[in-house]
Design a protein around this motif. Structure first.
Motif, PDB file in Angstrom:
ATOM      1  N   ILE A  11      43.693  45.887  44.067  1.00  0.00           N
ATOM      2  CA  ILE A  11      44.442  44.757  44.633  1.00  0.00           C
ATOM      3  C   ILE A  11      44.251  43.520  43.763  1.00  0.00           C
ATOM      4  N   ALA A  12      43.030  43.289  43.299  1.00  0.00           N
ATOM      5  CA  ALA A  12      42.754  42.139  42.442  1.00  0.00           C
ATOM      6  C   ALA A  12      43.527  42.221  41.138  1.00  0.00           C
ATOM      7  N   ILE A  13      43.587  43.396  40.547  1.00  0.00           N
ATOM      8  CA  ILE A  13      44.337  43.562  39.291  1.00  0.00           C
ATOM      9  C   ILE A  13      45.816  43.303  39.505  1.00  0.00           C
ATOM     10  N   VAL A  14      46.372  43.861  40.579  1.00  0.00           N
ATOM     11  CA  VAL A  14      47.796  43.668  40.858  1.00  0.00           C
ATOM     12  C   VAL A  14      48.100  42.195  41.105  1.00  0.00           C
ATOM     13  N   CYS A  15      47.255  41.542  41.884  1.00  0.00           N
ATOM     14  CA  CYS A  15      47.464  40.117  42.156  1.00  0.00           C
ATOM     15  C   CYS A  15      47.346  39.277  40.893  1.00  0.00           C
ATOM     16  N   ALA A  16      46.415  39.631  40.026  1.00  0.00           N
ATOM     17  CA  ALA A  16      46.254  38.888  38.778  1.00  0.00           C
ATOM     18  C   ALA A  16      47.478  39.055  37.882  1.00  0.00           C
ATOM     19  N   VAL A  17      48.021  40.263  37.835  1.00  0.00           N
ATOM     20  CA  VAL A  17      49.214  40.510  37.018  1.00  0.00           C
ATOM     21  C   VAL A  17      50.405  39.734  37.566  1.00  0.00           C
ATOM     22  N   LEU A  18      50.501  39.631  38.885  1.00  0.00           N
ATOM     23  CA  LEU A  18      51.624  38.933  39.498  1.00  0.00           C
ATOM     24  C   LEU A  18      51.443  37.416  39.541  1.00  0.00           C
ATOM     25  N   GLY A  19      50.253  36.945  39.170  1.00  0.00           N
ATOM     26  CA  GLY A  19      50.030  35.510  39.088  1.00  0.00           C
ATOM     27  C   GLY A  19      49.370  34.879  40.294  1.00  0.00           C
ATOM     28  N   PHE A  20      48.944  35.694  41.243  1.00  0.00           N
ATOM     29  CA  PHE A  20      48.264  35.163  42.420  1.00  0.00           C
ATOM     30  C   PHE A  20      46.767  35.078  42.125  1.00  0.00           C
ATOM     31  N   THR A  21      46.371  34.065  41.366  1.00  0.00           N
ATOM     32  CA  THR A  21      44.999  34.005  40.865  1.00  0.00           C
ATOM     33  C   THR A  21      43.967  33.790  41.969  1.00  0.00           C
ATOM     34  N   THR A  22      44.293  32.989  42.969  1.00  0.00           N
ATOM     35  CA  THR A  22      43.337  32.748  44.051  1.00  0.00           C
ATOM     36  C   THR A  22      43.090  34.021  44.843  1.00  0.00           C
ATOM     37  N   LEU A  23      44.149  34.719  45.170  1.00  0.00           N
ATOM     38  CA  LEU A  23      44.026  35.973  45.900  1.00  0.00           C
ATOM     39  C   LEU A  23      43.328  37.025  45.055  1.00  0.00           C
ATOM     40  N   ALA A  24      43.610  37.036  43.757  1.00  0.00           N
ATOM     41  CA  ALA A  24      42.956  37.988  42.858  1.00  0.00           C
ATOM     42  C   ALA A  24      41.456  37.725  42.797  1.00  0.00           C
ATOM     43  N   GLY A  25      41.071  36.466  42.741  1.00  0.00           N
ATOM     44  CA  GLY A  25      39.654  36.122  42.719  1.00  0.00           C
ATOM     45  C   GLY A  25      38.951  36.524  43.997  1.00  0.00           C
ATOM     46  N   ALA A  26      39.612  36.296  45.113  1.00  0.00           N
ATOM     47  CA  ALA A  26      39.023  36.672  46.403  1.00  0.00           C
ATOM     48  C   ALA A  26      38.868  38.186  46.510  1.00  0.00           C
ATOM     49  N   ALA A  27      39.875  38.918  46.097  1.00  0.00           N
ATOM     50  CA  ALA A  27      39.805  40.382  46.157  1.00  0.00           C
ATOM     51  C   ALA A  27      38.736  40.920  45.213  1.00  0.00           C
ATOM     52  N   ALA A  28      38.597  40.304  44.046  1.00  0.00           N
ATOM     53  CA  ALA A  28      37.560  40.732  43.108  1.00  0.00           C
ATOM     54  C   ALA A  28      36.170  40.464  43.668  1.00  0.00           C
ATOM     55  N   THR A  29      35.994  39.344  44.335  1.00  0.00           N
ATOM     56  CA  THR A  29      34.703  39.030  44.940  1.00  0.00           C
ATOM     57  C   THR A  29      34.368  40.017  46.052  1.00  0.00           C
ATOM     58  N   ILE A  30      35.344  40.336  46.873  1.00  0.00           N
ATOM     59  CA  ILE A  30      35.130  41.319  47.940  1.00  0.00           C
ATOM     60  C   ILE A  30      34.778  42.675  47.341  1.00  0.00           C
ATOM     61  N   ALA A  31      35.462  43.054  46.270  1.00  0.00           N
ATOM     62  CA  ALA A  31      35.179  44.329  45.615  1.00  0.00           C
ATOM     63  C   ALA A  31      33.753  44.360  45.069  1.00  0.00           C
ATOM     64  N   GLN A  32      33.299  43.267  44.481  1.00  0.00           N
ATOM     65  CA  GLN A  32      31.930  43.206  43.964  1.00  0.00           C
ATOM     66  C   GLN A  32      30.913  43.337  45.088  1.00  0.00           C
TER      67      GLN A  32
END
Length: 57
Positions: A11-32
């Motif tokens: 989800i973080a990768i997809v959001c980052a590719v689509l430009g949703f950086t805040t959501l991508a960061g949140a998803a990456a933190t949850i994944a970690q």
């Protein structure tokens, strides 16, 4: 639990590719967090199984 971490990582990768950086960061933190918790539980489970005298699978 590892599957949830992988899901949030994707989800973080997809959001980052689509430009949703805040959501991508949140998803990456949850994944970690999920990955660390799953890893800790796996290690604790292996230690307690070893202490009980049962061989690992």
């Amino acid at each position: 639990m590892f599957s949830w971490a992988l899901l949030f990582f994707i989800i973080a990768i997809v959001c980052a590719v689509l430009g949703f950086t805040t959501l991508a960061g949140a998803a990456a933190t949850i994944a970690q967090i999920l990955f660390v918790v799953a890893l800790a539980l796996a290690v604790l489970s292996a230690v307690f199984e070893a202490l009980r005298g049962r061989p690992p699978i």
